[in-house]
Write an enzyme that holds these catalytic residues in place. Structure first.
Site, PDB file in Angstrom:
ATOM      1  CG  ASN A   1      -1.984   1.025   1.256  1.00 46.19           C
ATOM      2  OD1 ASN A   1      -2.736   1.137   0.290  1.00 46.19           O
ATOM      3  ND2 ASN A   1      -2.077   1.792   2.337  1.00 46.19           N
TER       4      ASN A   1
ATOM      5  CD  GLU B   1      -4.304   4.904   3.463  1.00 48.98           C
ATOM      6  OE1 GLU B   1      -3.635   3.906   3.788  1.00 48.98           O
ATOM      7  OE2 GLU B   1      -3.974   6.085   3.718  1.00 48.98           O
TER       8      GLU B   1
HETATM    9  O1  G3I Z   1      -4.205   8.439  20.450  1.00 49.92           O
HETATM   10  C1  G3I Z   1      -3.645   9.730  20.643  1.00 49.92           C
HETATM   11  C2  G3I Z   1      -4.332  10.428  21.789  1.00 49.92           C
HETATM   12  O2  G3I Z   1      -4.074   9.715  22.979  1.00 49.92           O
HETATM   13  C3  G3I Z   1      -3.814  11.834  21.894  1.00 49.92           C
HETATM   14  O3  G3I Z   1      -4.529  12.524  22.901  1.00 49.92           O
HETATM   15  C4  G3I Z   1      -4.068  12.554  20.559  1.00 49.92           C
HETATM   16  C5  G3I Z   1      -3.506  13.944  20.640  1.00 49.92           C
HETATM   17  O4  G3I Z   1      -3.087  14.392  19.441  1.00 49.92           O
HETATM   18  O5  G3I Z   1      -3.384  11.834  19.499  1.00 49.92           O
HETATM   19  C6  G3I Z   1      -3.878  10.539  19.361  1.00 49.92           C
HETATM   20  O6  G3I Z   1      -3.179   9.879  18.384  1.00 49.92           O
HETATM   21  C7  G3I Z   1      -3.422  10.392  17.060  1.00 49.92           C
HETATM   22  C8  G3I Z   1      -3.989   9.245  16.210  1.00 49.92           C
HETATM   23  O7  G3I Z   1      -4.090   9.668  14.839  1.00 49.92           O
HETATM   24  C9  G3I Z   1      -5.363   8.819  16.678  1.00 49.92           C
HETATM   25  O8  G3I Z   1      -6.249   9.859  16.555  1.00 49.92           O
HETATM   26  C10 G3I Z   1      -2.060  10.804  16.511  1.00 49.92           C
HETATM   27  O9  G3I Z   1      -1.634  11.973  17.218  1.00 49.92           O
HETATM   28  C11 G3I Z   1      -2.190  11.146  15.029  1.00 49.92           C
HETATM   29  O10 G3I Z   1      -0.913  11.382  14.448  1.00 49.92           O
HETATM   30  C12 G3I Z   1      -2.838   9.969  14.273  1.00 49.92           C
HETATM   31  O11 G3I Z   1      -3.039  10.412  12.951  1.00 49.92           O
HETATM   32  C13 G3I Z   1      -3.262   9.353  12.026  1.00 49.92           C
HETATM   33  C14 G3I Z   1      -2.127   9.366  11.010  1.00 49.92           C
HETATM   34  O12 G3I Z   1      -2.373   8.341  10.014  1.00 49.92           O
HETATM   35  C15 G3I Z   1      -0.801   9.101  11.661  1.00 49.92           C
HETATM   36  O13 G3I Z   1       0.175   8.931  10.723  1.00 49.92           O
HETATM   37  C16 G3I Z   1      -4.570   9.632  11.295  1.00 49.92           C
HETATM   38  O14 G3I Z   1      -5.658   9.488  12.229  1.00 49.92           O
HETATM   39  C17 G3I Z   1      -4.785   8.661  10.145  1.00 49.92           C
HETATM   40  O15 G3I Z   1      -5.881   9.067   9.358  1.00 49.92           O
HETATM   41  C18 G3I Z   1      -3.526   8.649   9.260  1.00 49.92           C
HETATM   42  O16 G3I Z   1      -3.706   7.659   8.282  1.00 49.92           O
HETATM   43  C19 G3I Z   1      -2.636   7.443   7.368  1.00 49.92           C
HETATM   44  C20 G3I Z   1      -2.630   5.978   6.999  1.00 49.92           C
HETATM   45  O17 G3I Z   1      -2.513   5.183   8.133  1.00 49.92           O
HETATM   46  C21 G3I Z   1      -1.526   5.674   6.014  1.00 49.92           C
HETATM   47  N1  G3I Z   1      -1.602   6.546   4.842  1.00 49.92           N
HETATM   48  C22 G3I Z   1      -1.736   7.972   5.125  1.00 49.92           C
HETATM   49  C23 G3I Z   1      -2.859   8.263   6.086  1.00 49.92           C
HETATM   50  C24 G3I Z   1      -2.980   9.741   6.363  1.00 49.92           C
HETATM   51  O18 G3I Z   1      -1.848  10.227   7.046  1.00 49.92           O
END
Ligand code: G3I
Length: 381
Positions: free
Chosen positions: A228, A292
């Protein structure tokens, strides 16, 4: 660099997503809530996609039902915390044939400390899917991001067995509960070379990808195993590098079954050669899937932008429908309110099909239209 900027657009530090309340503690509670809600339901296959909850009485169609008629999936990225929000769950209940864990099957969640596995949130999502009659697409086993901190501290000799054990344990745990895995996610840089900022690439070299696929296959021989990535939707240096790897793997019997095209697009950025690119991968004997999808724009969005976005969504769905080997389209979230985009791309957003109030946007009817125009699937596929 990044025109249809994918996620890691060079902004090194993985981002804090503007989003829902702190997750972990809350999510476990949500997971439990979701489980009780589910056990409350009679465990039947859940409402058929067509019995959309009230929130979408106005939504004339079920994208999932229309897609199924054409032999395709419509999926949504979600999680136990999001499914605990009734209007969001209502959309997934009514519109999806498949769900992808947006975060809860990532390494930082499933193996927070070495050898200590916590699949509780992934299990909650699987329980929802089984009760609601949805497929689960596993995301992901090996990725340089959202890794548990202990992984980076391992040297090469310790990292390989740790990676193999992680892949094995997680694939065995969800065996028979997921239709496919993103075994390896985002291993290439934009110029087609291997990603520099990956501890797996740095310490294990090129072979770690093949190793991960062989390990996953041994653990769950029936799951489709996918590579992916983002910014591979068009034919170019990055997709050529992925193409060469898949071609090599197929020629040597490395168990790869599918390629995921993330498709984090910008408004007006649907590649002209998307179908041609999907077809060339399909010709290697692998399935392809849009894994995605979101289409972001400068915010606030104008009516004109939303109409152009609708066209783009229709085009991406039509491109998948035009390719027999395309299994379906997964949209990376339900509502703009919880999209990852605004934090990573300040000033941009409105990338999804439902707005902040979980009301369908023009893209909804455009997608329904593309699916309605598709010929019904035939047994020969
Ligand atoms: O779980 C913690 C929480 O405890 C904390 O209070 C909060 C504060 O910021 O953060 C929470 O974690 C976040 C997590 O999402 C859950 O919401 C992380 O900071 C945040 O970085 C994370 O973002 C995710 C991101 O991947 C990380 O790389 C996005 O939701 C998610 O949509 C995104 O998805 C990725 C795919 O996996 C791979 N391809 C790209 C796509 C977009 O970046």
């Amino acid at each position: 660099m990044v025109t249809t900027a994918g996620p890691a657009d060079g902004s090194a530090p993985r981002r804090a997503v503007r989003r829902r309340a702190p997750l972990v503690g809350a999510t476990a509670a949500c997971a439990a809530l979701l489980l009780t809600a589910l056990t409350a339901c009679d465990g039947s296959t859940g409402p058929a996609p067509s019995s959309a909850p009230a929130a979408h009485e106005t939504a004339p169609a079920s994208l999932g039902a229309l897609a199924a008629r054409a032999g395709k999936d419509v999926g949504f990225a979600t999680g136990p915390d999001l499914l605990a929000i009734a209007p969001l769950k209502a959309v997934v209940d009514a519109q999806a044939t498949l769900v992808t864990p947006e975060n809860v099957m990532k390494w930082q969640y499933t193996e927070p400390s070495q050898g200590h596995f916590d699949f509780s949130q992934g299990d909650a999502l699987v329980a929802y899917a089984q009760a609601a009659g949805k497929k689960v697409y596993g995301h992901n086993l090996v990725w340089h991001s959202q890794l548990a901190p202990w992984v980076a501290g391992l040297d090469a000799a310790a990292l390989r067995p740790a990676m193999e054990n992680h892949v094995r344990q997680q694939a065995e745990h969800f065996k028979g509960k997921v239709v496919a895995w993103d075994v390896v996610n985002e291993a290439f840089d934009e110029d087609g070379t291997r990603r520099d900022d990956s501890p797996f690439q740095q310490k294990l070299g090129d072979g770690y990808i093949e190793d991960a696929f062989r390990t996953a296959h041994a653990a769950d021989p029936n799951a489709k195993l996918c590579y992916n990535d983002y910014n591979i939707e068009n034919i170019g240096a990055k997709s050529d590098a992925v193409y060469a790897m898949v071609k090599d793997f197929r020629s040597r019997g490395v168990p790869i079954d599918c390629v995921g095209f993330q498709s984090h697009l910008v408004l007006g950025g649907v590649p002209q050669d998307f179908v041609e690119n999907l077809e060339r991968f399909a010709a290697l004997g692998v399935d392809v899937r849009i894994t995605e999808l979101d289409i972001r724009m400068a915010t606030p969005a104008s009516d004109g932008d939303l109409a152009r976005q609708a066209d783009d969504y229709r085009t991406v769905f039509a491109d998948c429908l035009a390719v027999a080997a395309c299994q379906g389209v997964t949209i990376w979230g339900v509502t703009d309110k919880y999209s990852w985009v605004p934090t990573t791309f300040p000033g941009q957003g409105a990338a999804l099909v439902w707005d902040d109030d979980v009301q369908p946007k023009p893209a909804f009817e455009a997608i329904a239209g593309a699916l309605r125009d598709a010929p019904p699937a035939t047994p020969e596929g």
